[in-house]
Write a protein that holds these residues in place. Structure first.
Motif, PDB file in Angstrom:
ATOM      1  N   VAL A 177      67.468   4.580  60.776  1.00 31.11           N
ATOM      2  CA  VAL A 177      66.722   5.747  60.317  1.00 31.11           C
ATOM      3  C   VAL A 177      65.242   5.411  60.397  1.00 31.11           C
ATOM      4  N   LYS A 178      64.471   6.260  61.069  1.00 28.69           N
ATOM      5  CA  LYS A 178      63.037   6.038  61.210  1.00 28.69           C
ATOM      6  C   LYS A 178      62.293   7.318  60.876  1.00 28.69           C
ATOM      7  N   GLY A 179      61.192   7.160  60.150  1.00 26.63           N
ATOM      8  CA  GLY A 179      60.362   8.299  59.791  1.00 26.63           C
ATOM      9  C   GLY A 179      58.964   7.859  59.447  1.00 26.63           C
ATOM     10  N   HIS A 180      58.187   8.799  58.973  1.00 26.59           N
ATOM     11  CA  HIS A 180      56.788   8.506  58.629  1.00 26.59           C
ATOM     12  C   HIS A 180      56.612   8.285  57.131  1.00 26.59           C
ATOM     13  N   GLY A 216      59.870   2.944  58.035  1.00 26.79           N
ATOM     14  CA  GLY A 216      58.969   4.038  57.697  1.00 26.79           C
ATOM     15  C   GLY A 216      57.529   3.571  57.618  1.00 26.79           C
ATOM     16  N   GLU A 217      56.645   4.534  57.481  1.00 28.79           N
ATOM     17  CA  GLU A 217      55.234   4.217  57.302  1.00 28.79           C
ATOM     18  C   GLU A 217      54.904   4.112  55.815  1.00 28.79           C
ATOM     19  N   GLU A 218      55.153   5.170  55.059  1.00 26.49           N
ATOM     20  CA  GLU A 218      54.817   5.220  53.639  1.00 26.49           C
ATOM     21  C   GLU A 218      56.070   5.518  52.818  1.00 26.49           C
ATOM     22  N   LYS A 253      55.440   0.066  57.100  1.00 24.81           N
ATOM     23  CA  LYS A 253      54.271  -0.311  57.884  1.00 24.81           C
ATOM     24  C   LYS A 253      52.947  -0.130  57.159  1.00 24.81           C
ATOM     25  N   THR A 254      52.852   0.871  56.256  1.00 28.53           N
ATOM     26  CA  THR A 254      51.554   1.111  55.611  1.00 28.53           C
ATOM     27  C   THR A 254      51.647   1.383  54.118  1.00 28.53           C
ATOM     28  N   GLY A 255      52.831   1.411  53.525  1.00 25.37           N
ATOM     29  CA  GLY A 255      52.936   1.803  52.123  1.00 25.37           C
ATOM     30  C   GLY A 255      53.825   0.890  51.322  1.00 25.37           C
ATOM     31  N   LEU A 286      54.612  -4.566  56.121  1.00 26.03           N
ATOM     32  CA  LEU A 286      53.580  -5.037  57.036  1.00 26.03           C
ATOM     33  C   LEU A 286      52.177  -4.700  56.559  1.00 26.03           C
ATOM     34  N   SER A 287      52.076  -4.107  55.354  1.00 25.25           N
ATOM     35  CA  SER A 287      50.775  -3.726  54.814  1.00 25.25           C
ATOM     36  C   SER A 287      50.573  -4.376  53.449  1.00 25.25           C
TER      37      SER A 287
END
Length: 648
Positions: A177-180, A216-218, A253-255, A286-287
């Motif tokens: 599952v991939k999302g933002h 995910g990103e956040e 990645k960012t959150g 990663l953040s």
């Protein structure tokens, strides 16, 4: 089963039974039926994409949810690979190959119950990033947004609005599952909408078994991306996750990233219960966001009735973060709330840039309670910079009355490695107070190695208490008593068998630092001959500007191993601090073993003065005192470097 509904069965639809057992749950027999759920988020009928409504078999009170009656697989052609040859791989039909479209949106969330009946949904593939037209990459999971029933469809159980997703297995395919933003295997976001009445609202996830890869990103979680409350009001809200098995890989990645939940934001009256789960979680942030084996960030917990209760779980974790990292919770902050971490078993590795803890990376809870009791930590903990500990990376005591920190009967087997402030239990333990507040650190055991740079201690790396007035002094109670430390303690400066650096300003006199035993081998890794190392404390700084309190009254009955009788109890004293044998005493191993009862004389002096035999078992003359916890004697064997257990 009475009948199988299909899009072609419009004729005679009134004869189609969708709830054959009349339990109020509509039967889902295929991926097509699962897809139709988005047409009726309340679960009152099965509605196809032509608008045909099927509800025969529902009880007189009506249906309120759905149930699986067979296993479902997104590998629709059965070739063992999820690809463009499968029906739902290109759900949007535009060649984007974004996979499943999550059920439920912010405007129209899923508001029903879902019973899995032990069935499995496998091959889940979702790849919806920020450029996705349908979702913009937000609220991504099998269910996009889950919220609570509105006034038009109350599911009332003992006066509470309640819904559940339970008894289900969910497996992703290798692509996962991939999302933002707000990304989870099962649910992207849980949104507790507010009500003006005072009835409670409950969302339960029980026996939800997941094997998944999530990116995910956040706000990325193995089960749920995020939990939010949009309206500040005082209706009690409850979220539970219980009795479940998981094996997840979660990348953010960012959150904020968590093995179960990425982020929880609570403005008022949210109770979270995560109990009796068995979880294997690889969590990689990663953040600089917060990362946790269960929850990445618990933020803005304010108001009465806010509780986070995490008990009786087994975790095998590999948590990595460029920011804060915790074996259970990455970071928590709030006011007037309760954090309870009891009887959990954590193994694996926790690594963060700063504030890394075997259980909790960093917390700052005022006017509430942080209770950490009966946990077993086998995980090794690493922090590249400051504050690494077997339980806490960084813990702050700040309250407005009563017991704030209750830390008891935890055993830390894992080792701790850090930069500044590294401790077997806590890297940084700070007290800021102007009101009556109590902290208790009692009957904890740390037997792993502690390797740091500055401020390295077998129990606490850096202990600081900061007050600004005589009022502070008169109202703070701190009890550090009956703790056992072993293992190797190494550091470049301020290295102590129990505490690396101990700082007090106008705050500590009411309480005790008593009856603690360090069997740790303390060594300085810096310049040879430095005096910044002590068998008990590396450095103590005592500032008393108001009552001129004698710190010797705070310390009593503490003992430590003194190799070759050349190690001082305290490396460096900054301020007036008279050391007596009654407060801190060092002795050789043979002397620390010999007593078979309290108040025994030795070559070094009186040992174990006034120690309680209901707390400590003295055993034979070739055994160290053992700490008694819940009817078990935990005794350190220096010959084997093993913490042995003896039944009483």
């Amino acid at each position: 089963m009475a009948s199988v509904v299909s899009a072609a069965s419009v004729a005679g639809q009134n004869d189609v039974i969708v709830d054959s057992d009349h339990d109020g749950l509509i039967e889902i027999q295929s991926l097509e039926h699962l897809d139709w759920i988005r047409n009726n988020m309340l679960g009152t009928a099965l509605v196809d994409f032509s608008g045909n409504r099927y509800e025969k078999g529902c009880p007189l009170s009506g249906c309120y949810g759905y149930e699986l009656v067979s296993d479902l697989s997104f590998d629709t052609n059965g070739d063992g690979v999820i690809s463009s040859a499968d029906q739902y791989y290109d759900y949007d039909g535009d060649g984007s190959n974004n996979g499943w479209l999550p059920i439920g949106t912010k405007e129209n969330g899923f508001r029903a119950s879902f019973e899995g009946n032990g069935h499995r949904i496998s091959g889940v593939y979702i790849h919806r990033l920020q450029d996705d037209i349908e979702t913009q990459g937000e609220n991504i999971g099998l269910f996009g947004v889950v919220t609570i029933p509105d006034d038009s469809n109350e599911i009332l159980i003992e006066g509470a609005r309640t819904q559940s997703i339970q008894n289900i297995e969910v497996y992703t395919d290798g692509q996962g599952v991939k999302g933002h933003r707000n990304v989870g295997t099962l649910i992207g976001e849980i949104d507790f909408k507010g009500f003006l009445d005072w009835r409670s609202v409950h969302i339960h996830l029980d026996q939800v078994h997941i094997i998944a890869a999530v990116t995910g990103e956040e706000n990325t979680g193995g089960v749920v991306g995020s939990i939010v409350i949009n309206t500040y009001e005082f209706t009690p809200k409850v979220f539970t996750y219980s009795n479940s098995n998981m094996d997840v890989s979660v990348i953010g990645k960012t959150g904020n990233v968590g093995g179960i939940i990425g982020k929880v934001r609570d403005d008022s009256a949210l109770s979270i219960s995560i109990n009796n789960n068995k979880v294997a979680a690889a969590v990689n942030n990663l953040s600089v966001g917060a990362s946790g084996g269960f929850i990445g960030l618990l933020g803005d917990f304010e108001g009465e009735d806010g509780t986070v209760d995490i008990e009786k779980n087994q975790l095998e974790v590999n948590v990595r973060s460029m920011g804060v990292a915790g074996g259970i919770v990455g970071e928590m902050g709030g006011t007037s709330t309760y954090l309870i971490l009891n009887d959990n078993v954590v193994s694996g590795v926790v690594t963060g840039r700063k504030h890394s803890g075997g259980l909790l990376g960093s917390d700052n809870v005022s006017e509430g309670l942080v209770a950490v009791r009966g946990n077993r930590v086998f995980a090794d903990t690493f922090a590249r910079k400051d504050c690494a500990g077997g339980i806490f990376g960084k813990h702050i005591v700040q309250g407005f009355g009563g017991l704030h920190s209750d830390i008891r009967e935890n055993i830390i087997y894992g080792s701790v490695f850090g930069g500044a402030a590294t401790g077997g239990m806590a890297g940084c333990f700070n007290i800021f107070d102007e009101y009556t507040t109590e902290s208790v650190i009692e009957k904890n055991i740390s037997v792993g190695n502690v390797i740091g740079k500055g401020d390295a201690g077998g129990l606490i790396g850096s202990f600081g208490s900061f007050g600004s007035s005589a009022f502070d002094l008169a109202n703070t109670y701190t009890f550090i008593r009956n703790n056992l430390v072993a293992g190797k303690i190494r550091g470049a400066e301020n290295v102590g068998g129990v505490v690396g650096q101990f700082f007090n300003k106008n705050i500590l006199p009411f309480g005790y630092f008593s009856n603690n035993l360090s069997l740790g081998v303390v060594k300085h890794q810096g310049v040879s001959g430095s005096n910044e190392v002590g068998g008990f404390l590396g450095l103590i700084t005592w500032r008393d500007e108001y009552l001129d309190y004698d710190p010797a009254g705070f310390f009593s009955g503490n003992y430590h191993f003194n190799q070759r009788e050349g190690l001082p109890s305290i490396g460096v004293v900054d301020g007036s601090f008279p050391i007596t044998e009654e407060s801190i005493l060092g002795a050789r191993y043979v002397e620390l073993k010999y007593p078979q009862s309290p108040n025994s004389m030795s070559h070094a002096g009186l040992l174990y003065e006034d120690w309680d035999e209901d707390i400590w078992s003295f055993g034979s003359s070739d055994q160290f005192p053992g700490l008694i916890i819940e009817g078990v004697i935990y005794r350190y064997n220096k010959s084997t470097n093993v913490l042995e257990e003896e039944a009483m």
